[in-house]
Design a protein around this motif. Structure first.
Motif, PDB file in Angstrom:
ATOM      1  N   LEU A  29       0.809  -1.220   0.000  1.00  0.00           N
ATOM      2  CA  LEU A  29       0.000   0.000   0.000  1.00  0.00           C
ATOM      3  C   LEU A  29       0.839   1.266   0.000  1.00  0.00           C
ATOM      4  CD1 LEU A  29      -2.671  -1.087   2.640  1.00  0.00           C
ATOM      5  CD2 LEU A  29      -2.938  -1.035   0.159  1.00  0.00           C
ATOM      6  N   GLU A  30       2.068   1.194   0.514  1.00  0.00           N
ATOM      7  CA  GLU A  30       2.908   2.386   0.654  1.00  0.00           C
ATOM      8  C   GLU A  30       3.151   3.089  -0.675  1.00  0.00           C
ATOM      9  OE1 GLU A  30       6.448   1.265   2.769  1.00  0.00           O
ATOM     10  OE2 GLU A  30       5.312   0.779   4.581  1.00  0.00           O
ATOM     11  N   LEU A 120     -15.038   1.012   5.568  1.00  0.00           N
ATOM     12  CA  LEU A 120     -14.907  -0.318   4.970  1.00  0.00           C
ATOM     13  C   LEU A 120     -16.021  -0.587   3.956  1.00  0.00           C
ATOM     14  CD1 LEU A 120     -13.903  -2.335   8.149  1.00  0.00           C
ATOM     15  CD2 LEU A 120     -12.530  -2.159   6.058  1.00  0.00           C
ATOM     16  N   GLY A 121     -17.239  -0.208   4.302  1.00  0.00           N
ATOM     17  CA  GLY A 121     -18.363  -0.404   3.391  1.00  0.00           C
ATOM     18  C   GLY A 121     -18.204   0.393   2.117  1.00  0.00           C
ATOM     19  N   SER A 122     -17.710   1.617   2.233  1.00  0.00           N
ATOM     20  CA  SER A 122     -17.494   2.463   1.057  1.00  0.00           C
ATOM     21  C   SER A 122     -16.399   1.892   0.158  1.00  0.00           C
ATOM     22  CB  SER A 122     -17.137   3.887   1.484  1.00  0.00           C
ATOM     23  OG  SER A 122     -18.209   4.478   2.187  1.00  0.00           O
ATOM     24  N   LEU A 123     -15.326   1.411   0.761  1.00  0.00           N
ATOM     25  CA  LEU A 123     -14.270   0.775  -0.030  1.00  0.00           C
ATOM     26  C   LEU A 123     -14.804  -0.463  -0.743  1.00  0.00           C
ATOM     27  CD1 LEU A 123     -11.223   1.070   2.408  1.00  0.00           C
ATOM     28  CD2 LEU A 123     -11.617   2.380   0.304  1.00  0.00           C
ATOM     29  N   ARG A 124     -15.572  -1.252  -0.017  1.00  0.00           N
ATOM     30  CA  ARG A 124     -16.157  -2.460  -0.619  1.00  0.00           C
ATOM     31  C   ARG A 124     -17.052  -2.100  -1.804  1.00  0.00           C
ATOM     32  NH1 ARG A 124     -17.688  -6.795   3.114  1.00  0.00           N
ATOM     33  NH2 ARG A 124     -15.820  -7.697   2.252  1.00  0.00           N
ATOM     34  N   ASN A 153      -4.183   4.195  11.788  1.00  0.00           N
ATOM     35  CA  ASN A 153      -4.207   3.013  12.659  1.00  0.00           C
ATOM     36  C   ASN A 153      -5.130   1.935  12.105  1.00  0.00           C
ATOM     37  OD1 ASN A 153      -2.414   4.143  14.489  1.00  0.00           O
ATOM     38  ND2 ASN A 153      -4.031   4.996  15.764  1.00  0.00           N
ATOM     39  N   SER A 154      -6.297   2.358  11.606  1.00  0.00           N
ATOM     40  CA  SER A 154      -7.235   1.392  11.043  1.00  0.00           C
ATOM     41  C   SER A 154      -6.628   0.694   9.834  1.00  0.00           C
ATOM     42  CB  SER A 154      -8.540   2.084  10.642  1.00  0.00           C
ATOM     43  OG  SER A 154      -9.209   2.575  11.776  1.00  0.00           O
ATOM     44  N   PHE A 155      -6.032   1.458   8.926  1.00  0.00           N
ATOM     45  CA  PHE A 155      -5.451   0.862   7.720  1.00  0.00           C
ATOM     46  C   PHE A 155      -4.314  -0.088   8.062  1.00  0.00           C
ATOM     47  CE2 PHE A 155      -8.215   3.420   5.395  1.00  0.00           C
ATOM     48  CZ  PHE A 155      -8.061   3.236   4.025  1.00  0.00           C
ATOM     49  N   GLN A 156      -3.493   0.261   9.049  1.00  0.00           N
ATOM     50  CA  GLN A 156      -2.408  -0.626   9.463  1.00  0.00           C
ATOM     51  C   GLN A 156      -2.963  -1.937  10.006  1.00  0.00           C
ATOM     52  OE1 GLN A 156      -0.202   1.835  12.211  1.00  0.00           O
ATOM     53  NE2 GLN A 156       1.170   2.590  10.611  1.00  0.00           N
ATOM     54  N   THR A 157      -3.992  -1.843  10.844  1.00  0.00           N
ATOM     55  CA  THR A 157      -4.604  -3.043  11.416  1.00  0.00           C
ATOM     56  C   THR A 157      -5.217  -3.904  10.322  1.00  0.00           C
ATOM     57  OG1 THR A 157      -5.053  -1.913  13.500  1.00  0.00           O
ATOM     58  CG2 THR A 157      -6.370  -3.884  13.023  1.00  0.00           C
ATOM     59  N   TRP A 158      -5.985  -3.281   9.430  1.00  0.00           N
ATOM     60  CA  TRP A 158      -6.653  -4.043   8.366  1.00  0.00           C
ATOM     61  C   TRP A 158      -5.646  -4.688   7.425  1.00  0.00           C
ATOM     62  CZ3 TRP A 158     -10.255   0.654   7.169  1.00  0.00           C
ATOM     63  CH2 TRP A 158     -11.147   0.843   8.238  1.00  0.00           C
ATOM     64  N   ALA A 159      -4.551  -3.985   7.128  1.00  0.00           N
ATOM     65  CA  ALA A 159      -3.514  -4.565   6.273  1.00  0.00           C
ATOM     66  C   ALA A 159      -2.856  -5.755   6.974  1.00  0.00           C
ATOM     67  CB  ALA A 159      -2.474  -3.512   5.905  1.00  0.00           C
TER      68      ALA A 159
END
Length: 173
Positions: A29-30, A120-124, A153-159
């Protein structure tokens, strides 16, 4: 009406049996940062908006950590567990957002914020990362100064959990 509907119960099964796509890792992602970036969410990740804290109930039903109890009988443990379940079951309704996902052949419930749920729903649904963030914080009580770190923080966790994948071609069209 019960705490979790049959349709929501089906989401748990879908989380276990759902398709998995090659995950995008944090390092993938970086180099992808751009305003129109779209990311897919793994098909097995299910998002639930509930009106009761069913995750608390599930934890109470499954029981806590009994490592420190070496001499208690099953009857004592069963009574304690029953009273814990009853206490959780009496909780007042509350909006709860959960992500149901799998990891290492087990299904997990992860409580998420309303902002994370919308994001998350919007990305989906094929929204760009920028647009998904805008939608997630449109009516948010999170102070603007805290939003960037919350998203990071959310993106790091989800990744780390492997929730990101390439966006479906039919959603991009």
């Amino acid at each position: 009406m019960g705490w979790i509907s049959a349709k929501q119960g089906q989401r748990v099964v879908e989380a276990f049996d759902g398709q998995s796509k090659p995950a995008l890792r944090a390092e993938d992602l970086e180099g992808m940062a751009r305003p129109d970036l779209t990311l897919g969410i793994q098909p097995y990740v299910r998002l639930l908006q509930l009106h009761h804290p069913v995750d608390d109930l599930l934890l109470a039903v499954k029981g806590g950590n009994d490592e420190g109890i070496s001499f208690a009988s099953n009857a004592v443990q069963d009574r304690r567990k029953h009273s814990e379940v009853q206490a959780v079951a009496k909780q007042k309704p509350a909006r709860v957002f959960l992500a149901v996902h799998r990891l290492d052949f087990s299904v997990y419930f992860r409580r998420i914020s309303q902002e994370e749920y919308v994001l998350l729903g919007s990305l989906r649904n094929g929204k760009s990362v920028q647009r998904a963030i805008e939608l997630a914080f449109r009516k948010s009580a999170v102070p603007p100064a805290d939003r960037a770190s919350s998203v990071q923080n959310s993106f790091q966790t989800w990744a780390m959990l492997g929730w990101f994948c390439q966006q479906d071609e039919n959603l991009r069209a």
